[in-house]
Design a protein around this motif. Structure first.
Motif, short mmCIF file in Angstrom:
data_model
loop_
_atom_site.label_atom_id
_atom_site.label_comp_id
_atom_site.label_asym_id
_atom_site.label_seq_id
_atom_site.Cartn_x
_atom_site.Cartn_y
_atom_site.Cartn_z
N SER A 187 0.82 -1.21 0.00
CA SER A 187 0.00 0.00 0.00
C SER A 187 0.85 1.27 0.00
O SER A 187 0.35 2.36 0.23
CB SER A 187 -0.94 0.01 1.21
OG SER A 187 -0.18 0.07 2.40
N GLU A 188 2.16 1.11 -0.25
CA GLU A 188 3.07 2.26 -0.28
C GLU A 188 3.75 2.36 -1.63
O GLU A 188 3.91 1.38 -2.33
CB GLU A 188 4.14 2.11 0.80
CG GLU A 188 3.61 2.13 2.21
CD GLU A 188 4.70 1.87 3.24
OE1 GLU A 188 4.75 2.62 4.21
OE2 GLU A 188 5.49 0.92 3.05
N LYS A 189 4.13 3.59 -1.97
CA LYS A 189 4.91 3.79 -3.20
C LYS A 189 6.28 4.32 -2.83
O LYS A 189 6.45 5.09 -1.89
CB LYS A 189 4.19 4.73 -4.16
CG LYS A 189 4.06 6.15 -3.68
CD LYS A 189 3.38 7.00 -4.71
CE LYS A 189 3.19 8.41 -4.15
NZ LYS A 189 2.58 9.30 -5.08
N ILE A 244 4.27 16.88 3.36
CA ILE A 244 4.12 17.13 4.79
C ILE A 244 2.73 16.66 5.23
O ILE A 244 1.73 16.93 4.58
CB ILE A 244 4.35 18.61 5.12
CG1 ILE A 244 5.83 18.94 4.86
CG2 ILE A 244 3.97 18.93 6.57
CD1 ILE A 244 6.18 20.39 5.01
N GLY A 245 2.69 15.90 6.31
CA GLY A 245 1.44 15.34 6.82
C GLY A 245 1.16 13.93 6.33
O GLY A 245 0.25 13.27 6.82
N GLN A 246 1.96 13.44 5.39
CA GLN A 246 1.76 12.08 4.88
C GLN A 246 2.51 11.07 5.73
O GLN A 246 3.55 11.37 6.32
CB GLN A 246 2.23 11.96 3.43
CG GLN A 246 1.37 12.71 2.45
CD GLN A 246 1.76 12.39 1.01
OE1 GLN A 246 2.46 11.44 0.73
NE2 GLN A 246 1.27 13.21 0.10
N SER A 247 1.98 9.85 5.78
CA SER A 247 2.67 8.75 6.45
C SER A 247 3.84 8.31 5.61
O SER A 247 3.74 8.23 4.39
CB SER A 247 1.72 7.58 6.67
OG SER A 247 0.71 7.93 7.56
N VAL A 248 4.95 8.01 6.28
CA VAL A 248 6.17 7.62 5.59
C VAL A 248 6.82 6.47 6.36
O VAL A 248 6.64 6.33 7.56
CB VAL A 248 7.14 8.83 5.48
CG1 VAL A 248 7.65 9.26 6.83
CG2 VAL A 248 8.31 8.53 4.55
N GLN A 303 2.47 6.32 1.89
CA GLN A 303 1.16 5.68 1.73
C GLN A 303 0.55 6.19 0.44
O GLN A 303 0.56 7.40 0.18
CB GLN A 303 0.24 6.02 2.91
CG GLN A 303 0.63 5.38 4.20
CD GLN A 303 0.39 3.88 4.17
OE1 GLN A 303 -0.61 3.40 3.66
NE2 GLN A 303 1.32 3.13 4.72
N MET A 304 0.02 5.29 -0.37
CA MET A 304 -0.65 5.72 -1.59
C MET A 304 -1.93 6.45 -1.23
O MET A 304 -2.58 6.12 -0.24
CB MET A 304 -0.95 4.52 -2.49
CG MET A 304 0.27 3.99 -3.16
SD MET A 304 -0.11 2.84 -4.47
CE MET A 304 -0.15 1.31 -3.58
N ASP A 305 -2.26 7.43 -2.03
CA ASP A 305 -3.47 8.20 -1.83
C ASP A 305 -4.67 7.27 -2.01
O ASP A 305 -4.85 6.70 -3.08
CB ASP A 305 -3.53 9.34 -2.84
CG ASP A 305 -4.79 10.14 -2.79
OD1 ASP A 305 -5.49 10.10 -1.75
OD2 ASP A 305 -5.10 10.81 -3.78
N PRO A 306 -5.50 7.09 -0.96
CA PRO A 306 -6.62 6.14 -1.08
C PRO A 306 -7.62 6.54 -2.17
O PRO A 306 -8.20 5.67 -2.80
CB PRO A 306 -7.27 6.14 0.30
CG PRO A 306 -6.69 7.28 1.03
CD PRO A 306 -5.43 7.70 0.34
#
Length: 117
Positions: free
Chosen positions: A8-10, A22-26, A78-81
């Motif tokens: 589910s990650e790129k 900024i604000g994204q899960s990494v 995390q990929m944008d849902p």
């Protein structure tokens, strides 16, 4: 350890991170023994290094909230849902269209056979 993210990650090079992240899960492998998961609070960079500050992980005895990574180091976002859902829906739409076309052709063939008898 050789961390390569989850399905589910790129993968993104650390040098490609910018304010939009900024604000994204990494997640990323900080060293040979440590995989880091967090939320990006800030990003700074030089020509050779990217400095990533993480939100909510500092203050523990073993947790750092700042990491310096080479610009080519892979991090995993995390990929944008919504975009993932959009891709999935367009794939389903394509499959349904193919199936309906197949059914329509089968019905047409059946009608032509019955008319010729």
């Amino acid at each position: 350890m050789n961390y390569s993210g989850s399905p589910s990650e790129k993968s993104v090079a650390a040098g490609d991170l910018d304010r939009s992240h900024i604000g994204q899960s990494v997640s990323f492998q900080a060293n040979d023994f440590t995989v880091v998961f967090g939320t990006i609070a800030g990003i700074a960079r030089t020509d050779a290094q990217v400095y990533v500050s993480l939100q909510g992980v500092g203050g523990g005895t073993h947790l750092k909230d700042e990491y310096d990574l080479p610009v080519g180091h892979n991090v995993y976002l995390q990929m944008d849902p919504l975009s993932s859902a959009g891709k999935s829906l367009s794939e389903v739409e394509r499959m349904l269209k193919e199936k309906f076309d197949e059914i329509k052709n089968n019905l047409r063939d059946r009608d032509q056979k019955s008319d010729s008898q």
